[in-house]
Design an enzyme around this catalytic site. Structure first.
Site, PDB file in Angstrom:
ATOM      1  N   CYS A   1     -38.282  15.361  57.696  1.00 32.72           N
ATOM      2  CA  CYS A   1     -36.970  14.766  57.427  1.00 32.72           C
ATOM      3  C   CYS A   1     -36.033  15.112  58.579  1.00 32.72           C
ATOM      4  O   CYS A   1     -36.055  16.228  59.096  1.00 32.72           O
ATOM      5  CB  CYS A   1     -36.402  15.311  56.113  1.00 32.72           C
TER       6      CYS A   1
ATOM      7  N   GLU B   1     -46.672  16.341  50.507  1.00 34.33           N
ATOM      8  CA  GLU B   1     -46.765  17.066  49.252  1.00 34.33           C
ATOM      9  C   GLU B   1     -46.068  16.305  48.132  1.00 34.33           C
ATOM     10  O   GLU B   1     -45.024  15.690  48.328  1.00 34.33           O
ATOM     11  CB  GLU B   1     -46.153  18.466  49.401  1.00 34.33           C
TER      12      GLU B   1
END
Length: 439
Positions: free
Chosen positions: A190, A168
């Site tokens: 992440c 995104e």
């Protein structure tokens, strides 16, 4: 190997057989135009972007209504004291100008070399053995979805052609200033696991390549260019921040070249001061490594107290003093114009929004400026954006303003970030994709 976007200008010139051809290609790329337009006279991906705009639900409000609503809110908050500026020229005019500039054919040999660069991402037999013209869209990434918020914030979902994973990016328009900020991702997921961040819940799936980072800027420019009457006419991208999905320090080898391309005057051509790389600082060396990029450094601090920071950033292995030493070392090695840095705090009600935390943060910021001659440290307060955490809540406006006042009273400049795009999960801390494939 690096693909079309990941090559330096010199490398691209060598690949295409001339620096002039490389500059011509980048004249297209920086405007969100596929360089195939130089040979075929059309950009095939414009149609998919137009279709994505048409699919946006609910339909975007007309530009004047969006601008006026946003500017009224900003005036009430005391941030705007003048009327909005006139927006960029008609996107159709910009397209015509670009096509006139690049209507000279690059030559068949150079076009074939360009195709070879595209094929580095997908081989010809990916289409069942059928030879096809390689484009940005069918080689690096395709636009999967657009979402817009009432304030004009636009979230892009891009599908990587290499493996189908999605990332995104967010376009944040500032209508009164005549430009947009683009928030880009550096990884799918992440591994830092910040407890207030949706991306941290994904875990790290894989890092993005330089091409995959830069293709987000390419598509954002295309979207701004293609927005037209009946849709939100988005101002051009003038700022890029690495504050999307992923930790840039865990992907330095791809992030630094991407920033170099963004800052190159003959490529994306952004000012170094208009590019910001934000890191949670997994270790002190992260600042030095990311400091090699021609950009502003930002540190996602969130708390100065070591115990509290480990609660918010569970992967923290170093004390704040140890990490600060790394930042100071990095700033001392930078030019004066790049010694400006931001300390970022996701402010959470009853967790890190106390007067004590504000005063600790102010002293922490001042200690950095005392150590680094010519440096300027700014605190950026980001009110928490909901991600279905069981007890994290956004602080009240009064609490946010008190926190800000505590910092400014201690001689440190402090801004409160305006929440943008939260109804479309496009605000800071809310980015996450559903497609997850461990790599």
């Amino acid at each position: 190997d690096a693909g079309l976007l990941g090559l330096s200008l010199d490398e691209l010139g060598l690949a295409l057989g001339g620096s002039g051809r490389a500059v011509g290609v980048w004249g297209c790329l920086s405007s969100g135009l596929d360089p195939n337009i130089m040979e075929d006279g059309e950009d095939p991906s414009d149609a998919s972007v137009a279709a994505a705009w048409d699919a946006v639900q609910p339909a975007a409000a007309p530009l004047v209504e969006v601008e006026e609503k946003f500017n009224q809110e900003e005036r009430l908050n005391g941030r705007i004291g003048r009327a909005p500026t006139v927006n960029e020229p008609s996107p159709l005019v910009a397209v015509e100008e670009q096509e006139k500039r690049h209507n000279g054919r690059m030559g068949r040999a150079a076009f074939q070399r360009l195709q070879e660069l595209m094929k580095r991402y997908r081989k010809a037999n990916d289409e069942g053995g059928k030879e096809v013209i390689r484009t940005i869209e069918n080689s690096i990434a395709t636009l999967s979805q657009l979402k817009t918020s009432n304030d004009g914030t636009t979230k892009l979902l891009l599908r990587m052609r290499k493996d189908g994973l999605e990332v995104e990016s967010v376009i944040i328009p500032w209508f009164d200033k005549g430009f947009s900020t683009l928030c880009v991702s550096s990884q799918v997921g992440c591994k830092q696991g910040c407890t207030f961040c949706a991306t941290g819940r994904m875990g790290k799936i894989r890092s993005l390549t330089t091409d995959e980072i830069l293709v987000q800027v390419y598509y954002a420019n295309k979207i701004c260019r293609s927005s037209s009457s009946g849709r939100q006419s988005l101002p051009k991208i003038d700022n890029v921040v690495f504050m999307g999905m992923g930790e840039p320090a865990d992907n330095v080898e791809q992030v630094v070249p991407a920033v170099q391309t963004l800052a190159d005057r003959q490529m994306f051509g952004l000012a170094q001061s208009k590019i910001t790389v934000s890191t949670v600082a997994p270790d002190p060396s992260a600042f030095v490594e990311l400091g090699k990029a021609p950009s502003t450094l930002a540190w996602s601090v969130h708390a100065v107290d070591d115990e509290l920071r480990r609660t918010l950033v569970p992967t923290t292995r170093h004390t704040m003093e140890e990490l600060k030493t790394g930042l100071i070392e990095a700033l001392k090695g930078r030019s004066n114009k790049l010694r400006r840095t931001m300390l970022e705090v996701a402010l959470i009600d009853g967790i890190n929004d106390s007067d004590k935390e504000a005063q600790l943060l102010a002293r922490f910021a001042r200690s950095i400026m005392d150590e680094v001659k010519g440096s300027k440290v700014v605190v950026n307060v980001i009110p928490y954006n909901p991600i279905d955490h069981p007890y994290y809540r956004a602080p009240s406006k009064e609490r946010v303003l008190r926190f800000q006042q505590q910092i400014t009273d201690n001689g440190v400049l402090c801004y409160v970030r305006t929440t943008r795009g939260d109804e479309e999960d496009a605000a800071c801390g809310q980015l996450a994709t559903k497609k997850q494939k461990k790599k």
